[in-house]
Enzyme design. Structure first.
Site, mmCIF file in Angstrom:
data_model
loop_
_atom_site.group_PDB
_atom_site.id
_atom_site.type_symbol
_atom_site.label_atom_id
_atom_site.label_comp_id
_atom_site.label_asym_id
_atom_site.label_seq_id
_atom_site.Cartn_x
_atom_site.Cartn_y
_atom_site.Cartn_z
ATOM 1 N N LYS A 38 3.341 33.315 33.055
ATOM 2 C CA LYS A 38 2.221 33.845 32.278
ATOM 3 C C LYS A 38 2.113 33.210 30.889
ATOM 4 O O LYS A 38 1.309 33.620 30.079
ATOM 5 C CB LYS A 38 2.355 35.363 32.186
ATOM 6 N N ARG B 267 14.386 34.373 35.644
ATOM 7 C CA ARG B 267 13.526 34.924 36.702
ATOM 8 C C ARG B 267 14.158 34.633 38.059
ATOM 9 O O ARG B 267 14.720 33.552 38.251
ATOM 10 C CB ARG B 267 12.140 34.281 36.647
ATOM 11 N N HIS C 165 2.302 44.834 32.829
ATOM 12 C CA HIS C 165 1.069 44.069 32.996
ATOM 13 C C HIS C 165 -0.025 44.912 33.656
ATOM 14 O O HIS C 165 0.261 45.748 34.515
ATOM 15 C CB HIS C 165 1.333 42.846 33.879
ATOM 16 N N SER D 63 8.380 38.261 37.593
ATOM 17 C CA SER D 63 7.300 38.994 36.944
ATOM 18 C C SER D 63 6.129 39.092 37.923
ATOM 19 O O SER D 63 5.840 38.120 38.617
ATOM 20 C CB SER D 63 6.891 38.253 35.672
ATOM 21 N N ILE E 17 6.760 43.668 29.258
ATOM 22 C CA ILE E 17 5.338 44.022 29.321
ATOM 23 C C ILE E 17 5.042 44.745 30.630
ATOM 24 O O ILE E 17 5.494 44.326 31.695
ATOM 25 C CB ILE E 17 4.448 42.736 29.276
ATOM 26 N N VAL F 256 29.570 42.876 45.522
ATOM 27 C CA VAL F 256 29.497 42.849 46.983
ATOM 28 C C VAL F 256 29.714 41.413 47.463
ATOM 29 O O VAL F 256 29.006 40.490 47.048
ATOM 30 C CB VAL F 256 28.133 43.393 47.473
ATOM 31 N N CYS G 182 20.976 42.657 10.614
ATOM 32 C CA CYS G 182 22.282 41.999 10.445
ATOM 33 C C CYS G 182 22.969 41.756 11.782
ATOM 34 O O CYS G 182 24.044 41.168 11.834
ATOM 35 C CB CYS G 182 23.180 42.749 9.473
HETATM 36 C C1 LIG Z 1 11.759 35.542 31.176
HETATM 37 C C2 LIG Z 1 11.293 36.735 31.955
HETATM 38 C C3 LIG Z 1 10.186 37.471 31.555
HETATM 39 C C4 LIG Z 1 9.751 38.543 32.302
HETATM 40 N N1 LIG Z 1 8.748 39.314 31.814
HETATM 41 C C5 LIG Z 1 8.308 40.370 32.532
HETATM 42 C C6 LIG Z 1 7.295 41.210 32.020
HETATM 43 O O1 LIG Z 1 6.878 41.100 30.877
HETATM 44 N N2 LIG Z 1 6.820 42.185 32.813
HETATM 45 C C7 LIG Z 1 7.271 42.366 34.077
HETATM 46 O O2 LIG Z 1 6.736 43.227 34.769
HETATM 47 N N3 LIG Z 1 8.291 41.647 34.561
HETATM 48 C C8 LIG Z 1 8.828 40.657 33.808
HETATM 49 N N4 LIG Z 1 9.857 39.914 34.267
HETATM 50 C C9 LIG Z 1 10.432 40.248 35.572
HETATM 51 C C10 LIG Z 1 11.346 41.444 35.497
HETATM 52 O O3 LIG Z 1 12.242 41.325 34.431
HETATM 53 C C11 LIG Z 1 12.095 41.545 36.815
HETATM 54 O O4 LIG Z 1 11.154 41.564 37.849
HETATM 55 C C12 LIG Z 1 12.975 42.764 36.939
HETATM 56 O O5 LIG Z 1 13.799 42.930 35.821
HETATM 57 C C13 LIG Z 1 13.817 42.612 38.199
HETATM 58 O O6 LIG Z 1 14.681 43.697 38.335
HETATM 59 P P1 LIG Z 1 15.698 43.755 39.530
HETATM 60 O O7 LIG Z 1 16.294 45.103 39.507
HETATM 61 O O8 LIG Z 1 15.033 43.301 40.790
HETATM 62 O O9 LIG Z 1 16.768 42.612 39.223
HETATM 63 P P2 LIG Z 1 17.989 42.593 38.186
HETATM 64 O O10 LIG Z 1 17.651 43.243 36.921
HETATM 65 O O11 LIG Z 1 18.455 41.171 38.135
HETATM 66 O O12 LIG Z 1 19.079 43.478 38.902
HETATM 67 C C14 LIG Z 1 19.864 43.015 39.964
HETATM 68 C C15 LIG Z 1 21.261 43.582 39.797
HETATM 69 O O13 LIG Z 1 22.052 43.232 40.921
HETATM 70 C C16 LIG Z 1 23.363 42.964 40.484
HETATM 71 N N5 LIG Z 1 24.022 42.149 41.494
HETATM 72 C C17 LIG Z 1 23.777 40.869 41.823
HETATM 73 N N6 LIG Z 1 24.615 40.454 42.790
HETATM 74 C C18 LIG Z 1 25.426 41.501 43.079
HETATM 75 C C19 LIG Z 1 26.511 41.674 43.983
HETATM 76 N N7 LIG Z 1 26.923 40.695 44.766
HETATM 77 N N8 LIG Z 1 27.140 42.869 44.018
HETATM 78 C C20 LIG Z 1 26.733 43.889 43.216
HETATM 79 N N9 LIG Z 1 25.710 43.763 42.327
HETATM 80 C C21 LIG Z 1 25.056 42.582 42.268
HETATM 81 C C22 LIG Z 1 23.137 42.233 39.181
HETATM 82 O O14 LIG Z 1 24.280 42.235 38.361
HETATM 83 C C23 LIG Z 1 21.969 42.999 38.578
HETATM 84 O O15 LIG Z 1 22.388 44.051 37.750
HETATM 85 C C24 LIG Z 1 10.376 38.863 33.510
HETATM 86 C C25 LIG Z 1 11.515 38.169 33.897
HETATM 87 C C26 LIG Z 1 11.987 37.136 33.105
HETATM 88 C C27 LIG Z 1 13.251 36.452 33.463
#
Ligand SMILES: Cc1cc2nc3c(=O)[nH]c(=O)nc-3n(C[C@H](O)[C@H](O)[C@H](O)COP(=O)(O)OP(=O)(O)OC[C@H]3O[C@@H](n4cnc5c(N)ncnc54)[C@H](O)[C@@H]3O)c2cc1C
Length: 483
Positions: free
Chosen positions: A250, A311, A50, A338, A48, A173, A438
């Site tokens: 939420k 999360r 938001h 989120s 979403i 890393v 499927c």
């Molecule tokens: C249940 C749920 C519902 C949500 N719903 C919403 C929503 O509706 N709307 C919204 O705005 N947000 C929502 N969120 C939040 C949103 O999904 C996140 O804020 C967002 O995806 C975070 O992205 P990111 O790039 O920070 O983290 P991530 O997608 O976790 O990316 C971090 C990356 O770092 C990599 N990594 C970790 N450690 C290392 C390492 N040591 N070396 C190299 N790579 C590494 C991981 O493999 C990963 O690919 C939700 C989250 C959850 C769990």
């Protein structure tokens, strides 16, 4: 070689940060521990965008959510990522809820959310006839939308790569230190040097900080379980339907997805294991009963799959987007729970500001291409366009995934276009082959065959999602199974 910037993590934040960096004359690399982009929290969430009325005024969450929501339509347009501004509703079922949504309305106004509205029961049921008759009132945020989070991350990294960014997959890393002028970022097998580092490692951002000698924050996983329903249920609601939020999140929502399915969930449970994305009977029962309270007509027999996401929760109730207190040139992007997806375009823009303050020199690259040519989606084409395409490349005429209508040509394109798919799940996320009713029962063997042929590996070497997730054990002679 010394990179100007290394971004750790290829989730939606790391991907959009890398894309922003590729607008400038900079050598940039993205280091990702998994075998593909968007395998962390970005893979499994509610998707979403938001409106921004929920976060506490004055926080980064509130500011970047509202900004990110405003930036999303143009960004998705440039990257050809499906996005729909379908609006969201928070339902009130009793007097307490009514007070709550009025408070959210006021908060939304302070946060700068546009066109917020309180709807009475009649207005509400006229707009969404399948809602429960027990609803009293709702908060309507027309600026909210839905997007495909992993497609956004894939497209952003793909576009960054097309503009010169290097993506290093399977680079976990484990070490981060600073010499005089540059950082050394090491995995088990390799060390990369960079003048600036962005830590966008999601659930593991605290461990990256620790590797750099900092222990200022701690990230804990909070699980959310979901059920995805068949497209036959996708039209049950138009907007995203919430109940009143709590401290744990939420709440459980009912929403259409950009692909036309219906999604219900998530639960909210603090857990200890940062890799536990299993679903539970108890969790899914809670999802079902709570979703039915909002939309009683949901047909649970049409559930096609369930999944869970984690999360990345910090103790502080805000995003941690700040320069390291120890090492100049290191920026943390942590605690991005989120609305991190909604805020991600604004997070990426804010990180550029922080890098500038850390001293990076930014000279615009006039060759930067903001637009990314999309993969072909045959199911969305007119018959005439399809026929023209098949004339040029007959493999666009061979349907592999019958549920979603995905062709061999589309799968081949997904394997060869930045960032190319190398696994079954990688193909699935880029093309939707295996995402239908499927769930890959029919197309999986053909997709494995295509992956093996295009990557020049044996079928036994093809994995579901990298590492040891092999799909085939060995060849079968007629009537005899090889172990
Ligand atoms: C249940 C749920 C519902 C949500 N719903 C919403 C929503 O509706 N709307 C919204 O705005 N947000 C929502 N969120 C939040 C949103 O999904 C996140 O804020 C967002 O995806 C975070 O992205 P990111 O790039 O920070 O983290 P991530 O997608 O976790 O990316 C971090 C990356 O770092 C990599 N990594 C970790 N450690 C290392 C390492 N040591 N070396 C190299 N790579 C590494 C991981 O493999 C990963 O690919 C939700 C989250 C959850 C769990």
């Amino acid at each position: 070689m010394i990179y100007d910037v290394a971004v750790i993590g290829a989730g939606v934040c790391g991907a959009l940060i890398a894309r922003n960096l590729s607008r400038f004359y900079l050598n940039v690399c993205v280091l990702e521990q998994e075998s593909d982009v968007a395998m962390g929290t970005t893979r499994a969430n509610s998707a979403i965008v938001h409106g921004g009325f929920d976060a506490k005024p004055g926080t980064l969450k509130a500011k970047l959510n509202v900004e990110g929501c405003g930036m999303m339509p143009e960004l998705c347009g440039e990257l050809h990522v499906p996005y729909r501004q379908n609006g969201s509703l928070v339902l009130a079922f009793d007097k307490e809820d009514v007070k709550h949504i009025h408070a959210l309305y006021e908060r939304g106004l302070v946060n700068g959310v546009k066109n917020l509205k309180l709807l009475n029961r009649e207005e509400l049921l006229k707009q969404e006839p399948n809602l429960s008759e027990k609803v009293l009132e709702a908060l309507y945020a027309p600026s909210a939308g839905i997007v495909c989070p992993y497609e956004l991350a894939l497209a952003a990294i793909g576009n960054a790569m097309d503009n010169g960014v290097h993506l290093k997959l399977c680079f976990k890393v484990t070490g981060l230190s600073k010499e005089k002028e540059y950082f050394c970022i090491s995995s088990e097998n390799e060390t990369v040097k960079a003048r600036y580092v962005v830590n966008a490692a999601g659930l593991f951002a605290d461990e990256i900080a620790k590797a750099a000698g900092e222990d200022g924050f701690f990230i804990a996983p909070r699980k959310g379980e979901y059920m995805l329903l068949d497209k036959a249920q996708g039209g049950l609601v138009n907007s995203t339907i919430f109940q009143c939020p709590s401290k744990m999140g939420k709440g459980i929502l009912v929403t259409p997805t950009v692909d036309g399915n219906l999604l219900i969930g998530p639960t909210s449970e603090n857990i200890l294991d940062k890799t536990d994305s299993s679903t539970t009977q108890q969790g899914l029962e809670k999802v079902a009963s709570t979703a039915l309270k909002s939309v009683p007509g949901i047909q649970l027999r049409t559930v096609i799959t369930s999944f869970a996401g984690l999360r990345a929760c910090a103790e502080k109730e805000d995003f941690i987007i700040e320069p390291s207190k120890k090492l100049k040139g290191l920026i943390h992007v942590a605690g991005i729970e989120s609305p991190g997806l909604s805020a991600s375009p604004a997070i990426a823009r804010y990180v550029m500001e922080l890098l500038k303050r850390e001293g990076i020199s930014l000279k615009a690259n006039p060759a930067f291409q903001a637009e990314r040519r999309p993969l072909h989606h045959c199911r969305q084409m007119s018959m005439e366009m399809r026929n023209q395409l098949i004339q040029k490349e007959p493999r666009f005429g061979r349907v592999i995934c019958r549920c979603e209508g995905i062709t061999e040509g589309e799968i081949i394109e997904a394997i060869h276009k930045n960032p190319g798919a190398t696994t079954l799940d990688g193909v699935k996320r880029r093309t939707r082959a295996g995402m239908g009713r499927c769930q890959g029962g029919f197309c999986t063997p053909s997709v494995i065959e295509i992956l093996a042929r295009e990557l020049g590996i044996s079928m036994e070497q093809v994995t579901k999602s990298g590492g040891g997730s092999r799909l085939l054990a060995g060849k079968c002679k007629a009537g005899e199974c090889v172990k």
